[in-house]
Write an enzyme that holds these catalytic residues in place. Structure first.
Site, PDB file in Angstrom:
ATOM      1  N   HIS A   1       0.855  -1.196   0.000  1.00 58.28           N
ATOM      2  CA  HIS A   1       0.000   0.000   0.000  1.00 58.28           C
ATOM      3  C   HIS A   1       0.890   1.245   0.000  1.00 58.28           C
ATOM      4  O   HIS A   1       1.941   1.257   0.642  1.00 58.28           O
ATOM      5  CB  HIS A   1      -0.909  -0.019   1.231  1.00 58.28           C
ATOM      6  CG  HIS A   1      -1.998   1.002   1.148  1.00 58.28           C
ATOM      7  ND1 HIS A   1      -1.774   2.329   1.394  1.00 58.28           N
ATOM      8  CD2 HIS A   1      -3.305   0.899   0.806  1.00 58.28           C
ATOM      9  CE1 HIS A   1      -2.903   2.996   1.215  1.00 58.28           C
ATOM     10  NE2 HIS A   1      -3.848   2.156   0.858  1.00 58.28           N
TER      11      HIS A   1
ATOM     12  N   GLU B   1      -4.108   2.200  -7.170  1.00 57.21           N
ATOM     13  CA  GLU B   1      -4.533   3.271  -6.268  1.00 57.21           C
ATOM     14  C   GLU B   1      -3.657   4.512  -6.470  1.00 57.21           C
ATOM     15  O   GLU B   1      -2.581   4.604  -5.865  1.00 57.21           O
ATOM     16  CB  GLU B   1      -4.397   2.824  -4.816  1.00 57.21           C
ATOM     17  CG  GLU B   1      -5.263   1.653  -4.431  1.00 57.21           C
ATOM     18  CD  GLU B   1      -5.530   1.642  -2.934  1.00 57.21           C
ATOM     19  OE1 GLU B   1      -6.691   1.589  -2.552  1.00 57.21           O
ATOM     20  OE2 GLU B   1      -4.563   1.721  -2.151  1.00 57.21           O
TER      21      GLU B   1
HETATM   22  P1  PGA Z   1      -9.851   5.686   0.573  1.00 59.87           P
HETATM   23  O1  PGA Z   1      -8.600   4.731   0.743  1.00 59.87           O
HETATM   24  O2  PGA Z   1     -11.006   4.838   0.078  1.00 59.87           O
HETATM   25  O3  PGA Z   1     -10.097   6.247   1.941  1.00 59.87           O
HETATM   26  O4  PGA Z   1      -9.495   6.723  -0.431  1.00 59.87           O
HETATM   27  C1  PGA Z   1      -8.335   3.694  -0.158  1.00 59.87           C
HETATM   28  C2  PGA Z   1      -7.060   2.994   0.214  1.00 59.87           C
HETATM   29  O5  PGA Z   1      -6.085   3.663   0.587  1.00 59.87           O
HETATM   30  O6  PGA Z   1      -6.982   1.747   0.168  1.00 59.87           O
END
Ligand code: PGA
Length: 221
Positions: free
Chosen positions: A97, A146
């Protein structure tokens, strides 16, 4: 199959976790979840056992994952949680992540060790990338795209751009079978991502913390 993954990050006490799972359990008892939706909850390590107990006791159609896994094997690594000591009901691990890459300095080599350790214990990595150029280690079948600007900002990527990146990831990495989109996913925008040809689901942070918002996302996607 559409994946809906909850990433609680560093949130929820044991009591809050118990309330969340009881609330969502009550909603699920009266609202069937179709077989083509796979729900994976990645809580904190400190609340995993509470969720596991409730999910197993009530036979809820939910799977469990962790948000990270150690790069080390079991042994003298104070504070670490290696794959080998995780319960057999933990099927998935988020790895790489962007918050871990940024705050804990995780580099490609570290992430490769984490993927290897997870796979040796049959834990499926959900490997996070910020763009189509990030290295994806061997053996990864599930990737979450992401973009950093979209995380927690309320400003998601455009579904068309996310679709383009998801397609590129699959084209360049034939082992990758599933690409999720993550970053400010809500019940209002989830369908615009999950309906795209190369996007197989979503990774949800903030909106997964509230049981009814999270259930709305499950329903809408
Ligand atoms: P968020 O986070 O939905 O709060 O934008 C997503 C993530 O970091 O996995």
């Amino acid at each position: 199959m559409t994946y809906i993954v909850a990433n609680w990050k560093a949130n929820k006490t044991e009591e809050e976790a118990r309330t969340w799972i009881e609330e969502i359990g009550n909603i699920i008892f009266t609202n069937e979840i179709p077989d083509n939706k796979k729900i994976i909850i990645c809580p904190t390590f400190s609340t995993l056992a509470i969720l596991k107990g409730y999910i197993l006791a009530n036979n809820l159609p939910m799977h469990l994952g962790v948000q990270d896994i150690s790069r080390f094997k079991k042994g003298a690594y104070t504070g670490e949680i290696p794959a080998e000591i995780l319960d057999k009901n933990i099927e998935y691990s988020i790895i790489g992540h962007s918050e871990r890459r940024q705050n804990f300095g995780e580099d490609d080599e570290t992430l490769q060790s984490k993927v290897k350790n997870a796979k040796e214990k049959s834990i499926k990595p959900i490997f996070c990338v910020q763009n189509e150029d990030n290295l994806i280690p061997q053996g990864v079948e599930i990737v979450a795209y992401e973009p950093i600007e979209a995380i927690g900002s309320g400003k998601p990527d455009s579904p068309d751009n996310a679709e383009k990146i998801a397609r590129l990831i699959k084209e360049r990495n034939p082992e990758v079978k599933v690409v999720l989109y993550g970053g400010s996913v809500s019940e209002k925008n989830v369908k615009s991502f999950s309906s795209k040809e190369n996007i197989d689901g979503v990774l949800v942070g903030g909106a997964s913390l509230d049981s009814s918002s999270f259930f709305s996302i499950i329903r809408e996607c």
